[in-house]
Write a protein that holds these residues in place. Structure first.
Motif, PDB file in Angstrom:
ATOM      1  N   PHE A 162      80.365  12.646 -15.388  1.00 32.89           N
ATOM      2  CA  PHE A 162      80.618  11.292 -15.889  1.00 32.89           C
ATOM      3  C   PHE A 162      81.725  11.302 -16.943  1.00 32.89           C
ATOM      4  N   LYS A 218      85.055   9.094 -16.153  1.00 39.38           N
ATOM      5  CA  LYS A 218      84.935   7.726 -16.664  1.00 39.38           C
ATOM      6  C   LYS A 218      86.286   7.071 -16.964  1.00 39.38           C
ATOM      7  N   ARG A 235      74.966   6.279 -14.612  1.00 41.23           N
ATOM      8  CA  ARG A 235      75.891   6.240 -15.744  1.00 41.23           C
ATOM      9  C   ARG A 235      77.143   5.410 -15.432  1.00 41.23           C
ATOM     10  N   GLU A 253      76.096  14.296 -16.703  1.00 46.12           N
ATOM     11  CA  GLU A 253      76.798  13.862 -17.912  1.00 46.12           C
ATOM     12  C   GLU A 253      78.205  14.432 -17.970  1.00 46.12           C
TER      13      GLU A 253
END
Length: 206
Positions: free
Chosen positions: A199, A203, A35, A196
């Motif tokens: 991330f 991010k 990712r 997820e």
């Protein structure tokens, strides 16, 4: 190249419930790397049985505190250190709870901030509270006898430690639960959910 070190136990290593190891692409650190992209290196330093700071009489080399400095030097400089430990602290023979596990996490945080001979800066820290243990089944049932209720306090104590030490924090119990097969380890979906969530948290910071 941003270096992210995932320091954990079998949940990071990629243990399949009741035996085996997931292929690399199904483990959450690998999925996190996918990712984040090629300008990031996510290192999976999970080890089954690793504790925060307890010496396991039945498994050698599982004291997380004893190895952390070596890990940071081996892979350094580390930009982000992700710590998800504490599940194994709740094994019956240690006779401790989530509070003691959180104190162990705090010692790991302190260790990560200690000066080193290479001049590496201290990494950004992300503390992940482990998921709540479900009813333990199969090979792990005896080891985790009595751990279900203790694990429900991970979130509270870990968040307190993370906030006090100015670390990023993620409560994994809020987004996933272990497989019902053994009540402790993650299935493939939970690995994806964790990747997820991490991330989304990182991010804007890497």
């Amino acid at each position: 190249m941003t270096t992210i070190l995932c320091y954990g136990d079998s949940l990071t290593w990629g243990s399949v419930p009741n035996g085996g190891r997931y292929p690399k692409h199904l483990r959450w650190p690998s999925q996190l790397n996918e990712r984040l992209g090629k300008h990031h290196q996510v290192i999976n330093l999970g080890l089954p049985g690793r504790t925060t700071l307890w010496n396991d009489p039945f498994l050698e080399g599982r004291n997380g505190l004893a190895y952390l400095q070596a890990a940071l030097e081996t892979f350094g400089p580390v930009d982000i250190l992700i710590i998800m430990l504490g599940t194994n602290d709740l094994k019956r023979h240690f006779n401790v709870g989530a509070y003691e596990a959180a104190k162990g996490i705090e010692k790991l945080i302190e260790k990560s901030k200690m000066p080193n001979t290479h001049g590496f800066p201290s990494p950004i820290l992300l503390i992940i509270a482990p998921p709540n243990i479900l009813s333990p089944n199969g090979a792990v049932a005896e080891s985790f006898d009595g751990a279900v209720e203790k694990s429900q306090h991970f979130h509270q104590y870990y968040q307190d430690v993370a906030v006090h030490n100015k670390c990023l924090f993620l409560n994994s119990a809020g987004i996933l639960q272990p497989s019902e097969i053994d009540g402790v380890h993650l299935d493939a979906q939970a690995n994806e959910q964790l990747a997820e969530a991490v991330f989304s948290l990182l991010k804007g910071k890497v």
